[in-house]
Design a protein around this motif. Sequence first.
Motif, PDB file in Angstrom:
ATOM      1  N   GLY A 147       0.802  -1.218   0.000  1.00  0.00           N
ATOM      2  CA  GLY A 147       0.000   0.000   0.000  1.00  0.00           C
ATOM      3  C   GLY A 147       0.830   1.261   0.000  1.00  0.00           C
ATOM      4  N   GLY A 148       2.105   1.151  -0.368  1.00  0.00           N
ATOM      5  CA  GLY A 148       3.006   2.308  -0.313  1.00  0.00           C
ATOM      6  C   GLY A 148       2.862   3.280  -1.462  1.00  0.00           C
ATOM      7  N   THR A 149       2.091   2.925  -2.479  1.00  0.00           N
ATOM      8  CA  THR A 149       1.861   3.837  -3.595  1.00  0.00           C
ATOM      9  C   THR A 149       0.377   3.887  -3.927  1.00  0.00           C
ATOM     10  OG1 THR A 149       2.207   2.106  -5.249  1.00  0.00           O
ATOM     11  CG2 THR A 149       4.132   3.412  -4.609  1.00  0.00           C
ATOM     12  N   VAL A 150      -0.011   4.979  -4.550  1.00  0.00           N
ATOM     13  CA  VAL A 150      -1.352   5.116  -5.115  1.00  0.00           C
ATOM     14  C   VAL A 150      -1.185   5.497  -6.580  1.00  0.00           C
ATOM     15  CG1 VAL A 150      -2.475   5.763  -2.958  1.00  0.00           C
ATOM     16  CG2 VAL A 150      -1.481   7.542  -4.397  1.00  0.00           C
ATOM     17  N   ASN A 151      -2.192   5.209  -7.380  1.00  0.00           N
ATOM     18  CA  ASN A 151      -2.110   5.481  -8.809  1.00  0.00           C
ATOM     19  C   ASN A 151      -2.923   6.706  -9.165  1.00  0.00           C
ATOM     20  OD1 ASN A 151      -2.961   4.731 -11.933  1.00  0.00           O
ATOM     21  ND2 ASN A 151      -0.930   4.001 -11.347  1.00  0.00           N
ATOM     22  N   ARG A 152      -2.294   7.637  -9.840  1.00  0.00           N
ATOM     23  CA  ARG A 152      -2.961   8.858 -10.304  1.00  0.00           C
ATOM     24  C   ARG A 152      -2.572   9.113 -11.755  1.00  0.00           C
ATOM     25  NH1 ARG A 152      -4.287  12.162  -5.768  1.00  0.00           N
ATOM     26  NH2 ARG A 152      -5.043  10.730  -4.195  1.00  0.00           N
ATOM     27  N   LEU A 153      -3.199  10.112 -12.337  1.00  0.00           N
ATOM     28  CA  LEU A 153      -2.832  10.542 -13.681  1.00  0.00           C
ATOM     29  C   LEU A 153      -1.821  11.679 -13.594  1.00  0.00           C
ATOM     30  CD1 LEU A 153      -6.236  10.557 -15.604  1.00  0.00           C
ATOM     31  CD2 LEU A 153      -4.406   8.861 -15.740  1.00  0.00           C
ATOM     32  N   ARG A 154      -0.778  11.580 -14.393  1.00  0.00           N
ATOM     33  CA  ARG A 154       0.201  12.643 -14.531  1.00  0.00           C
ATOM     34  C   ARG A 154       0.323  12.955 -16.008  1.00  0.00           C
ATOM     35  NH1 ARG A 154       6.762  12.469 -13.629  1.00  0.00           N
ATOM     36  NH2 ARG A 154       7.062  14.708 -13.357  1.00  0.00           N
ATOM     37  N   TRP A 155      -0.074  14.167 -16.367  1.00  0.00           N
ATOM     38  CA  TRP A 155      -0.107  14.542 -17.779  1.00  0.00           C
ATOM     39  C   TRP A 155      -0.901  13.510 -18.578  1.00  0.00           C
ATOM     40  CZ3 TRP A 155       5.725  14.916 -16.886  1.00  0.00           C
ATOM     41  CH2 TRP A 155       6.018  16.109 -16.229  1.00  0.00           C
ATOM     42  N   ASN A 156      -2.048  13.105 -17.993  1.00  0.00           N
ATOM     43  CA  ASN A 156      -2.991  12.169 -18.612  1.00  0.00           C
ATOM     44  C   ASN A 156      -2.431  10.774 -18.813  1.00  0.00           C
ATOM     45  OD1 ASN A 156      -5.106  14.075 -18.821  1.00  0.00           O
ATOM     46  ND2 ASN A 156      -4.130  14.963 -20.632  1.00  0.00           N
ATOM     47  N   LYS A 157      -1.371  10.423 -18.086  1.00  0.00           N
ATOM     48  CA  LYS A 157      -0.837   9.068 -18.112  1.00  0.00           C
ATOM     49  C   LYS A 157      -0.793   8.523 -16.689  1.00  0.00           C
ATOM     50  CE  LYS A 157       2.092   9.783 -22.190  1.00  0.00           C
ATOM     51  NZ  LYS A 157       3.494   9.719 -22.712  1.00  0.00           N
ATOM     52  N   PRO A 158      -1.075   7.217 -16.513  1.00  0.00           N
ATOM     53  CA  PRO A 158      -1.037   6.644 -15.160  1.00  0.00           C
ATOM     54  C   PRO A 158       0.350   6.790 -14.542  1.00  0.00           C
ATOM     55  CG  PRO A 158      -2.091   5.144 -16.705  1.00  0.00           C
ATOM     56  CD  PRO A 158      -1.466   6.236 -17.526  1.00  0.00           C
ATOM     57  N   ALA A 159       0.386   7.137 -13.259  1.00  0.00           N
ATOM     58  CA  ALA A 159       1.655   7.284 -12.550  1.00  0.00           C
ATOM     59  C   ALA A 159       1.479   6.830 -11.108  1.00  0.00           C
ATOM     60  CB  ALA A 159       2.126   8.743 -12.591  1.00  0.00           C
ATOM     61  N   ASP A 160       2.522   6.222 -10.550  1.00  0.00           N
ATOM     62  CA  ASP A 160       2.509   5.816  -9.152  1.00  0.00           C
ATOM     63  C   ASP A 160       3.041   6.949  -8.291  1.00  0.00           C
ATOM     64  OD1 ASP A 160       1.468   3.269  -9.493  1.00  0.00           O
ATOM     65  OD2 ASP A 160       3.430   2.394  -9.891  1.00  0.00           O
ATOM     66  N   ILE A 161       2.353   7.179  -7.166  1.00  0.00           N
ATOM     67  CA  ILE A 161       2.715   8.252  -6.249  1.00  0.00           C
ATOM     68  C   ILE A 161       2.947   7.642  -4.874  1.00  0.00           C
ATOM     69  CG2 ILE A 161       1.915  10.376  -5.143  1.00  0.00           C
ATOM     70  CD1 ILE A 161       0.166  10.810  -7.632  1.00  0.00           C
ATOM     71  N   VAL A 162       4.032   8.054  -4.207  1.00  0.00           N
ATOM     72  CA  VAL A 162       4.311   7.563  -2.866  1.00  0.00           C
ATOM     73  C   VAL A 162       3.175   7.954  -1.939  1.00  0.00           C
ATOM     74  CG1 VAL A 162       5.924   7.605  -0.922  1.00  0.00           C
ATOM     75  CG2 VAL A 162       6.785   7.787  -3.270  1.00  0.00           C
ATOM     76  N   ALA A 163       2.640   6.987  -1.220  1.00  0.00           N
ATOM     77  CA  ALA A 163       1.506   7.253  -0.326  1.00  0.00           C
ATOM     78  C   ALA A 163       2.015   7.693   1.044  1.00  0.00           C
ATOM     79  CB  ALA A 163       0.635   6.007  -0.199  1.00  0.00           C
ATOM     80  N   GLY A 164       2.867   8.709   1.048  1.00  0.00           N
ATOM     81  CA  GLY A 164       3.445   9.206   2.300  1.00  0.00           C
ATOM     82  C   GLY A 164       2.813  10.519   2.692  1.00  0.00           C
ATOM     83  N   GLY A 165       1.626  10.463   3.248  1.00  0.00           N
ATOM     84  CA  GLY A 165       0.930  11.666   3.659  1.00  0.00           C
ATOM     85  C   GLY A 165       1.461  12.208   4.972  1.00  0.00           C
ATOM     86  N   VAL A 166       0.850  13.288   5.441  1.00  0.00           N
ATOM     87  CA  VAL A 166       1.307  13.953   6.651  1.00  0.00           C
ATOM     88  C   VAL A 166       1.257  13.023   7.857  1.00  0.00           C
ATOM     89  CG1 VAL A 166       0.764  15.817   8.271  1.00  0.00           C
ATOM     90  CG2 VAL A 166       0.737  16.262   5.816  1.00  0.00           C
ATOM     91  N   THR A 167       0.194  12.228   7.987  1.00  0.00           N
ATOM     92  CA  THR A 167       0.078  11.327   9.138  1.00  0.00           C
ATOM     93  C   THR A 167       1.214  10.314   9.162  1.00  0.00           C
ATOM     94  OG1 THR A 167      -2.334  11.559   9.158  1.00  0.00           O
ATOM     95  CG2 THR A 167      -1.404   9.652  10.286  1.00  0.00           C
ATOM     96  N   ALA A 168       1.534   9.732   8.003  1.00  0.00           N
ATOM     97  CA  ALA A 168       2.621   8.752   7.925  1.00  0.00           C
ATOM     98  C   ALA A 168       3.964   9.394   8.256  1.00  0.00           C
ATOM     99  CB  ALA A 168       2.662   8.127   6.534  1.00  0.00           C
ATOM    100  N   LEU A 169       4.186  10.610   7.776  1.00  0.00           N
ATOM    101  CA  LEU A 169       5.460  11.279   8.033  1.00  0.00           C
ATOM    102  C   LEU A 169       5.584  11.684   9.497  1.00  0.00           C
ATOM    103  CD1 LEU A 169       5.729  13.464   4.809  1.00  0.00           C
ATOM    104  CD2 LEU A 169       7.083  11.445   5.379  1.00  0.00           C
TER     105      LEU A 169
END
Length: 248
Positions: A147-169
């Motif tokens: 669960g360390g990444t989430v998938n979003r669109l970056r420039w209309n292409k799928p991209a993985d994003i580190v799921a390191g939000g404020v609570t985790a940090l």
Amino acid sequence: MHGDIRESVAEFYTALTQRLLGGTINLDHINVPCDIVHERIDASIEVKAAGTPESPFIFTEQLENHLDATEAFPNPETCLYALYRYRNTIGVREGRRNGHARPVTSVRRLAKRATSDTKLEDFLASETMTLFIVDARILRVMSLQDGGTVNRLRWNKPADIVAGGVTALRNLAANIEPCLATMNEGIRDYAEELMLDPALFASIETECRLTFRKRPIAFPATIIAEKTMLERLKTESRSLKRFLPKGH
């Protein structure tokens, strides 16, 4: 307002980071991938910012590129991420319908208030909430957890994003050695070479208060990095060293 508002936000926080840490703002992103190069602390710094309810987007592909660059001479050997969060949403309840309150909706305040460069900087100076400065290697290990990444669109292409939000940090900063030890166990079977020695890392929390571009700005800052880097920041950062606790 000139240009893309996102570029103006990025420029504001990159300049603020340089004010805090020092170094040189990088204009050659083809050959040097990060936003700031700071030779005195032997680090490159990537700046990210996001308005609530989002957290800064740390794209795993970009993160790997930044870490690859640290292995190529004469680039700095360490990469730090400066992650800002600013207050950008409020809940609005718009009257009642059939005797019942309507659902709360989010309003993006920046787009409504930042109608000029001056107003944008006024807004960001007053609404900056937090800063986390994190060693990029920690973010990579976080991304490799379940669960360390989430998938979003970056420039209309799928991209993985580190799921390191404020609570985790925040949890990582408060319990850095046990958290890193647990994360190491999560990658031991397939990425042992990326494991980090928890004893080498530490965190510092402080409150930054300064005048930036003729505006008062204040926000809590948390640094999660190697102990040697924390010592360098105490002497070689431009403004941040004024706010770091003595004798830590």
